[in-house]
Write a protein that holds these residues in place. Structure first.
Motif, short mmCIF file in Angstrom:
data_model
loop_
_atom_site.label_atom_id
_atom_site.label_comp_id
_atom_site.label_asym_id
_atom_site.label_seq_id
_atom_site.Cartn_x
_atom_site.Cartn_y
_atom_site.Cartn_z
N TYR A 60 0.85 -1.19 0.00
CA TYR A 60 0.00 0.00 0.00
C TYR A 60 0.89 1.24 0.00
N TYR A 61 0.39 2.34 -0.59
CA TYR A 61 1.26 3.52 -0.76
C TYR A 61 1.80 4.05 0.57
N LEU A 62 1.02 3.94 1.64
CA LEU A 62 1.50 4.46 2.93
C LEU A 62 2.69 3.65 3.42
N LEU B 28 8.32 17.69 1.68
CA LEU B 28 7.22 18.58 1.30
C LEU B 28 6.06 17.72 0.80
N GLU B 29 4.86 18.01 1.30
CA GLU B 29 3.70 17.24 0.83
C GLU B 29 2.62 18.21 0.36
N ILE B 30 2.14 18.00 -0.85
CA ILE B 30 1.04 18.82 -1.38
C ILE B 30 -0.22 17.97 -1.31
N GLY B 31 -1.19 18.42 -0.52
CA GLY B 31 -2.42 17.65 -0.31
C GLY B 31 -2.25 16.73 0.88
N VAL B 32 -2.69 17.18 2.06
CA VAL B 32 -2.46 16.36 3.27
C VAL B 32 -3.74 15.72 3.81
N GLU B 33 -4.87 16.35 3.51
CA GLU B 33 -6.17 15.87 3.98
C GLU B 33 -6.13 15.55 5.48
N THR B 34 -6.33 14.28 5.87
CA THR B 34 -6.38 13.95 7.31
C THR B 34 -5.00 13.75 7.92
N GLY B 35 -3.96 13.76 7.07
CA GLY B 35 -2.60 13.66 7.60
C GLY B 35 -2.04 12.25 7.64
N GLN B 36 -2.71 11.33 6.99
CA GLN B 36 -2.22 9.93 7.04
C GLN B 36 -0.80 9.81 6.53
N SER B 37 -0.51 10.48 5.40
CA SER B 37 0.83 10.31 4.82
C SER B 37 1.85 11.24 5.47
N ILE B 38 1.46 12.49 5.79
CA ILE B 38 2.47 13.39 6.37
C ILE B 38 2.81 12.97 7.80
N ILE C 52 0.97 21.20 2.56
CA ILE C 52 0.16 22.30 2.00
C ILE C 52 -1.19 21.75 1.58
N ASP C 53 -2.25 22.41 2.03
CA ASP C 53 -3.60 21.94 1.67
C ASP C 53 -4.59 23.06 2.00
N PRO C 54 -5.44 23.45 1.03
CA PRO C 54 -6.40 24.53 1.34
C PRO C 54 -7.44 24.11 2.37
N GLU C 55 -7.68 22.80 2.49
CA GLU C 55 -8.68 22.34 3.46
C GLU C 55 -8.14 21.17 4.28
N THR D 280 -3.62 26.85 -1.08
CA THR D 280 -3.36 26.01 -2.25
C THR D 280 -1.85 26.04 -2.54
N SER D 281 -1.38 25.05 -3.27
CA SER D 281 0.06 25.01 -3.57
C SER D 281 0.46 26.20 -4.43
N ASP D 282 -0.41 26.61 -5.38
CA ASP D 282 -0.08 27.77 -6.23
C ASP D 282 0.14 29.01 -5.36
N ILE E 223 3.46 14.61 -4.07
CA ILE E 223 2.44 15.49 -4.66
C ILE E 223 1.15 14.69 -4.74
N ASP E 224 0.19 15.06 -3.89
CA ASP E 224 -1.04 14.28 -3.78
C ASP E 224 -2.23 15.23 -3.59
N GLY E 225 -2.16 16.39 -4.30
CA GLY E 225 -3.19 17.41 -4.11
C GLY E 225 -4.31 17.28 -5.11
N MET E 226 -4.36 18.24 -6.02
CA MET E 226 -5.44 18.26 -6.99
C MET E 226 -5.25 17.09 -7.97
C1 LIG Z 1 -6.05 12.57 -1.73
S1 LIG Z 1 -6.13 13.84 -0.55
C2 LIG Z 1 -4.53 13.76 0.16
C3 LIG Z 1 -4.32 12.52 0.98
C4 LIG Z 1 -3.05 12.47 1.79
N1 LIG Z 1 -1.87 12.79 1.02
C5 LIG Z 1 -2.88 11.09 2.36
O1 LIG Z 1 -2.33 10.21 1.69
O2 LIG Z 1 -3.35 10.87 3.50
C6 LIG Z 1 -6.05 15.27 -1.56
C7 LIG Z 1 -5.98 16.59 -0.80
O3 LIG Z 1 -5.52 17.56 -1.71
C8 LIG Z 1 -6.04 18.81 -1.34
N2 LIG Z 1 -5.93 19.77 -2.45
C9 LIG Z 1 -6.80 20.01 -3.45
N3 LIG Z 1 -6.35 20.99 -4.24
C10 LIG Z 1 -5.17 21.38 -3.73
C11 LIG Z 1 -4.22 22.38 -4.11
N4 LIG Z 1 -4.42 23.17 -5.16
N5 LIG Z 1 -3.11 22.51 -3.35
C12 LIG Z 1 -2.90 21.71 -2.28
N6 LIG Z 1 -3.77 20.76 -1.88
C13 LIG Z 1 -4.89 20.60 -2.60
C14 LIG Z 1 -7.46 18.48 -0.95
O4 LIG Z 1 -7.98 19.48 -0.06
C15 LIG Z 1 -7.30 17.10 -0.28
O5 LIG Z 1 -7.26 17.24 1.13
#
Ligand SMILES: C[S@@+](CC[C@H](N)C(=O)[O-])C[C@H]1O[C@@H](n2cnc3c(N)ncnc32)[C@H](O)[C@@H]1O
Length: 265
Positions: free
Chosen positions: A173-175, A191-201, A213-216, A233-235, A257-260
Protein backbone atom coordinates in the motif's frame (compact mmCIF):
# COMPACT_ATOMS: atom_id res chain seq x y z
CA UNK A 1 -49.27 -25.84 -6.11
CA UNK A 2 -53.00 -25.09 -5.84
CA UNK A 3 -54.43 -22.34 -3.61
CA UNK A 4 -56.27 -24.97 -1.56
CA UNK A 5 -53.03 -26.79 -0.93
CA UNK A 6 -51.35 -23.55 0.18
CA UNK A 7 -54.23 -22.64 2.52
CA UNK A 8 -54.28 -26.06 4.14
CA UNK A 9 -50.47 -26.02 4.44
CA UNK A 10 -50.56 -22.63 6.19
CA UNK A 11 -53.30 -23.84 8.57
CA UNK A 12 -51.25 -26.91 9.43
CA UNK A 13 -48.25 -24.72 10.09
CA UNK A 14 -50.26 -22.51 12.44
CA UNK A 15 -51.39 -25.58 14.39
CA UNK A 16 -47.85 -26.90 14.45
CA UNK A 17 -46.42 -23.67 15.83
CA UNK A 18 -49.03 -23.37 18.58
CA UNK A 19 -48.40 -27.01 19.52
CA UNK A 20 -44.63 -26.47 19.59
CA UNK A 21 -44.74 -23.18 21.53
CA UNK A 22 -47.92 -23.36 23.66
CA UNK A 23 -46.97 -20.61 26.12
CA UNK A 24 -45.39 -18.35 23.58
CA UNK A 25 -47.16 -15.12 24.50
CA UNK A 26 -45.56 -14.51 27.87
CA UNK A 27 -42.12 -14.63 29.39
CA UNK A 28 -42.87 -17.80 31.35
CA UNK A 29 -42.80 -19.73 28.07
CA UNK A 30 -39.23 -20.84 28.67
CA UNK A 31 -38.23 -19.44 25.27
CA UNK A 32 -35.18 -17.26 24.82
CA UNK A 33 -35.58 -13.67 23.64
CA UNK A 34 -34.30 -14.62 20.17
CA UNK A 35 -36.76 -17.54 19.97
CA UNK A 36 -39.66 -15.29 20.97
CA UNK A 37 -38.67 -12.74 18.30
CA UNK A 38 -38.42 -15.46 15.67
CA UNK A 39 -41.78 -16.88 16.70
CA UNK A 40 -43.30 -13.40 16.59
CA UNK A 41 -42.13 -12.99 13.03
CA UNK A 42 -43.48 -16.36 11.94
CA UNK A 43 -46.86 -15.62 13.49
CA UNK A 44 -46.94 -12.15 11.96
CA UNK A 45 -46.22 -13.61 8.53
CA UNK A 46 -48.84 -16.30 9.01
CA UNK A 47 -51.63 -13.95 9.97
CA UNK A 48 -50.68 -10.96 7.84
CA UNK A 49 -49.99 -12.55 4.49
CA UNK A 50 -52.71 -13.30 2.02
CA UNK A 51 -50.36 -15.39 -0.07
CA UNK A 52 -48.36 -18.49 0.79
CA UNK A 53 -46.14 -18.38 3.86
CA UNK A 54 -42.48 -17.55 3.11
CA UNK A 55 -40.62 -19.32 5.90
CA UNK A 56 -37.36 -18.39 4.20
CA UNK A 57 -38.16 -14.69 4.48
CA UNK A 58 -38.70 -14.94 8.22
CA UNK A 59 -35.32 -16.60 8.70
CA UNK A 60 -33.80 -14.05 6.32
CA UNK A 61 -35.01 -11.09 8.39
CA UNK A 62 -33.65 -12.72 11.55
CA UNK A 63 -30.36 -13.18 9.68
CA UNK A 64 -30.19 -9.51 8.72
CA UNK A 65 -30.89 -8.50 12.36
CA UNK A 66 -28.13 -10.80 13.60
CA UNK A 67 -25.75 -9.60 10.88
CA UNK A 68 -26.35 -5.96 11.76
CA UNK A 69 -25.77 -6.77 15.43
CA UNK A 70 -22.40 -8.28 14.43
CA UNK A 71 -23.49 -11.82 15.37
CA UNK A 72 -22.04 -13.49 12.31
CA UNK A 73 -22.38 -17.11 13.44
CA UNK A 74 -26.08 -16.66 14.27
CA UNK A 75 -26.63 -14.73 11.04
CA UNK A 76 -24.96 -17.52 9.03
CA UNK A 77 -27.33 -20.07 10.59
CA UNK A 78 -30.37 -17.96 9.73
CA UNK A 79 -29.20 -17.50 6.14
CA UNK A 80 -28.54 -21.24 5.85
CA UNK A 81 -32.11 -21.78 7.11
CA UNK A 82 -33.37 -19.27 4.56
CA UNK A 83 -31.64 -21.12 1.76
CA UNK A 84 -32.96 -24.50 2.91
CA UNK A 85 -36.48 -23.07 2.69
CA UNK A 86 -35.84 -20.96 -0.42
CA UNK A 87 -32.73 -22.12 -2.32
CA UNK A 88 -33.12 -19.22 -4.76
CA UNK A 89 -33.23 -16.44 -2.16
CA UNK A 90 -30.64 -14.25 -3.85
CA UNK A 91 -30.07 -11.82 -0.99
CA UNK A 92 -29.50 -14.69 1.42
CA UNK A 93 -26.80 -15.99 -0.94
CA UNK A 94 -25.24 -12.53 -0.97
CA UNK A 95 -25.23 -12.18 2.83
CA UNK A 96 -24.02 -15.75 3.33
CA UNK A 97 -21.22 -15.13 0.82
CA UNK A 98 -20.25 -11.93 2.62
CA UNK A 99 -20.06 -13.74 5.95
CA UNK A 100 -17.98 -16.53 4.41
CA UNK A 101 -15.59 -13.91 3.01
CA UNK A 102 -15.24 -12.29 6.42
CA UNK A 103 -14.57 -15.62 8.09
CA UNK A 104 -12.05 -16.87 5.53
CA UNK A 105 -14.32 -19.50 3.93
CA UNK A 106 -13.52 -18.37 0.40
CA UNK A 107 -14.65 -21.47 -1.50
CA UNK A 108 -18.07 -21.39 0.20
CA UNK A 109 -18.25 -17.63 -0.41
CA UNK A 110 -17.60 -18.15 -4.09
CA UNK A 111 -20.38 -20.75 -4.32
CA UNK A 112 -22.86 -18.28 -2.82
CA UNK A 113 -21.80 -15.42 -5.09
CA UNK A 114 -21.90 -17.69 -8.14
CA UNK A 115 -25.51 -18.61 -7.26
CA UNK A 116 -26.38 -14.94 -6.69
CA UNK A 117 -24.84 -13.92 -10.00
CA UNK A 118 -26.78 -16.59 -11.85
CA UNK A 119 -30.05 -15.65 -10.15
CA UNK A 120 -29.65 -11.90 -10.74
CA UNK A 121 -26.91 -11.17 -13.32
CA UNK A 122 -27.66 -7.44 -13.34
CA UNK A 123 -26.53 -6.78 -9.75
CA UNK A 124 -22.95 -5.49 -9.72
CA UNK A 125 -22.32 -6.36 -6.06
CA UNK A 126 -22.79 -10.10 -6.66
CA UNK A 127 -20.10 -10.06 -9.37
CA UNK A 128 -17.87 -8.03 -7.08
CA UNK A 129 -18.32 -10.55 -4.24
CA UNK A 130 -17.28 -13.32 -6.63
CA UNK A 131 -14.26 -11.23 -7.67
CA UNK A 132 -13.06 -10.91 -4.07
CA UNK A 133 -13.53 -14.63 -3.41
CA UNK A 134 -11.66 -15.53 -6.62
CA UNK A 135 -8.73 -13.32 -5.65
CA UNK A 136 -8.51 -14.88 -2.20
CA UNK A 137 -8.45 -18.29 -3.88
CA UNK A 138 -5.58 -17.16 -6.12
CA UNK A 139 -7.64 -16.96 -9.34
CA UNK A 140 -6.49 -13.50 -10.42
CA UNK A 141 -7.85 -13.60 -13.97
CA UNK A 142 -11.31 -14.71 -12.83
CA UNK A 143 -11.19 -11.96 -10.18
CA UNK A 144 -10.36 -9.38 -12.84
CA UNK A 145 -13.16 -10.60 -15.12
CA UNK A 146 -15.76 -10.48 -12.33
CA UNK A 147 -14.72 -7.01 -11.14
CA UNK A 148 -14.80 -5.69 -14.71
CA UNK A 149 -18.33 -7.09 -15.10
CA UNK A 150 -19.30 -5.40 -11.82
CA UNK A 151 -17.91 -2.07 -13.03
CA UNK A 152 -19.60 -2.38 -16.42
CA UNK A 153 -22.92 -2.75 -14.57
CA UNK A 154 -22.18 -0.04 -11.99
CA UNK A 155 -19.29 2.28 -12.89
CA UNK A 156 -19.74 4.06 -9.55
CA UNK A 157 -18.93 0.98 -7.46
CA UNK A 158 -15.89 2.56 -5.76
CA UNK A 159 -14.51 -0.55 -3.97
CA UNK A 160 -14.37 -2.38 -7.31
CA UNK A 161 -12.12 0.36 -8.73
CA UNK A 162 -9.72 0.05 -5.79
CA UNK A 163 -9.86 -3.72 -6.11
CA UNK A 164 -9.04 -3.65 -9.83
CA UNK A 165 -6.21 -1.17 -9.20
CA UNK A 166 -4.70 -3.55 -6.64
CA UNK A 167 -4.90 -6.39 -9.18
CA UNK A 168 -3.25 -4.30 -11.90
CA UNK A 169 -0.64 -2.75 -9.60
CA UNK A 170 0.13 -5.37 -6.98
CA UNK A 171 2.48 -4.51 -4.16
CA UNK A 172 2.48 -2.77 -0.80
CA UNK A 173 0.00 0.00 0.00
CA UNK A 174 1.26 3.52 -0.76
CA UNK A 175 1.50 4.46 2.93
CA UNK A 176 3.79 1.49 3.47
CA UNK A 177 6.00 2.65 0.58
CA UNK A 178 6.17 6.21 1.97
CA UNK A 179 7.02 4.85 5.39
CA UNK A 180 9.85 2.76 3.89
CA UNK A 181 11.18 5.82 2.02
CA UNK A 182 11.32 7.82 5.26
CA UNK A 183 13.14 4.98 7.04
CA UNK A 184 15.62 4.33 4.25
CA UNK A 185 16.34 7.88 3.02
CA UNK A 186 15.99 9.68 6.36
CA UNK A 187 15.24 12.93 4.49
CA UNK A 188 16.23 16.20 6.14
CA UNK A 189 13.25 17.91 4.49
CA UNK A 190 9.89 16.69 3.22
CA UNK A 191 7.22 18.58 1.30
CA UNK A 192 3.70 17.24 0.83
CA UNK A 193 1.04 18.82 -1.38
CA UNK A 194 -2.42 17.65 -0.31
CA UNK A 195 -2.46 16.36 3.27
CA UNK A 196 -6.17 15.87 3.98
CA UNK A 197 -6.38 13.95 7.31
CA UNK A 198 -2.60 13.66 7.60
CA UNK A 199 -2.22 9.93 7.04
CA UNK A 200 0.83 10.31 4.82
CA UNK A 201 2.47 13.39 6.37
CA UNK A 202 2.19 11.73 9.79
CA UNK A 203 4.81 9.27 8.54
CA UNK A 204 7.51 11.99 8.51
CA UNK A 205 10.12 11.32 11.21
CA UNK A 206 10.56 13.69 14.14
CA UNK A 207 14.06 14.65 12.84
CA UNK A 208 12.63 15.72 9.45
CA UNK A 209 11.51 19.27 8.71
CA UNK A 210 8.20 18.73 6.97
CA UNK A 211 5.73 21.14 5.38
CA UNK A 212 2.26 20.09 4.29
CA UNK A 213 0.16 22.30 2.00
CA UNK A 214 -3.60 21.94 1.67
CA UNK A 215 -6.40 24.53 1.34
CA UNK A 216 -8.68 22.34 3.46
CA UNK A 217 -6.59 20.31 5.90
CA UNK A 218 -8.56 18.02 8.22
CA UNK A 219 -5.73 16.62 10.31
CA UNK A 220 -6.71 13.75 12.58
CA UNK A 221 -3.26 12.18 12.96
CA UNK A 222 -0.58 13.12 15.47
CA UNK A 223 2.18 14.97 13.57
CA UNK A 224 5.89 15.00 14.40
CA UNK A 225 7.23 18.19 16.07
CA UNK A 226 9.14 19.22 12.92
CA UNK A 227 5.99 19.17 10.78
CA UNK A 228 3.83 22.18 9.98
CA UNK A 229 0.70 22.58 7.87
CA UNK A 230 -0.05 25.56 5.59
CA UNK A 231 -3.74 25.97 4.86
CA UNK A 232 -3.56 27.29 1.30
CA UNK A 233 -3.36 26.01 -2.25
CA UNK A 234 0.06 25.01 -3.57
CA UNK A 235 -0.08 27.77 -6.23
CA UNK A 236 -0.67 30.43 -3.58
CA UNK A 237 1.95 28.95 -1.31
CA UNK A 238 4.71 28.85 -3.95
CA UNK A 239 3.80 32.36 -5.17
CA UNK A 240 4.31 33.77 -1.68
CA UNK A 241 7.08 31.61 -0.21
CA UNK A 242 10.60 30.44 -0.96
CA UNK A 243 10.53 26.78 0.08
CA UNK A 244 14.31 26.52 0.46
CA UNK A 245 14.29 29.50 2.82
CA UNK A 246 11.45 27.88 4.80
CA UNK A 247 13.64 24.79 5.15
CA UNK A 248 16.52 26.88 6.50
CA UNK A 249 18.44 26.82 3.22
CA UNK A 250 18.11 23.06 2.63
CA UNK A 251 16.76 21.62 -0.64
CA UNK A 252 13.69 19.40 -0.78
CA UNK A 253 15.00 15.88 -0.10
CA UNK A 254 11.66 14.12 -0.49
CA UNK A 255 8.26 15.27 -1.78
CA UNK A 256 4.83 13.74 -2.26
CA UNK A 257 2.44 15.49 -4.66
CA UNK A 258 -1.04 14.28 -3.78
CA UNK A 259 -3.19 17.41 -4.11
CA UNK A 260 -5.44 18.26 -6.99
CA UNK A 261 -5.97 14.94 -8.76
CA UNK A 262 -6.07 16.19 -12.33
CA UNK A 263 -3.83 15.04 -15.14
CA UNK A 264 -2.31 18.48 -15.71
CA UNK A 265 -1.11 18.72 -12.07
C1 LIG B 1 -6.05 12.57 -1.73
S1 LIG B 1 -6.13 13.84 -0.55
C2 LIG B 1 -4.53 13.76 0.16
C3 LIG B 1 -4.32 12.52 0.98
C4 LIG B 1 -3.05 12.47 1.79
N1 LIG B 1 -1.87 12.79 1.02
C5 LIG B 1 -2.88 11.09 2.36
O1 LIG B 1 -2.33 10.21 1.69
O2 LIG B 1 -3.35 10.87 3.50
C6 LIG B 1 -6.05 15.27 -1.56
C7 LIG B 1 -5.98 16.59 -0.80
O3 LIG B 1 -5.52 17.56 -1.71
C8 LIG B 1 -6.04 18.81 -1.34
N2 LIG B 1 -5.93 19.77 -2.45
C9 LIG B 1 -6.80 20.01 -3.45
N3 LIG B 1 -6.35 20.99 -4.24
C10 LIG B 1 -5.17 21.38 -3.73
C11 LIG B 1 -4.22 22.38 -4.11
N4 LIG B 1 -4.42 23.17 -5.16
N5 LIG B 1 -3.11 22.51 -3.35
C12 LIG B 1 -2.90 21.71 -2.28
N6 LIG B 1 -3.77 20.76 -1.88
C13 LIG B 1 -4.89 20.60 -2.60
C14 LIG B 1 -7.46 18.48 -0.95
O4 LIG B 1 -7.98 19.48 -0.06
C15 LIG B 1 -7.30 17.10 -0.28
O5 LIG B 1 -7.26 17.24 1.13
Amino acid sequence: MSDDFMKSRDKSLKRLIFARFPGSCNDSSGLSYAERRMLGRILKDLFASEGPLRLGQTAFEAGVDAYEAGELAAAAEHFAGTLRAEPEHVQAHNYAGGIDLRTGRYREALEHFECARMLDPQRAEYHFGAAVAHRELGATEAARECSETALALDPGLAPAHGFLASLNFPGPYYLEVISMLHSLLRPRTYLEIGVETGQSIALARRETRAIGIDPEPKITKRLAPGTSIRATTSDEYFAAHDVRAEFGGLPIDLAFIDGMHQFEF
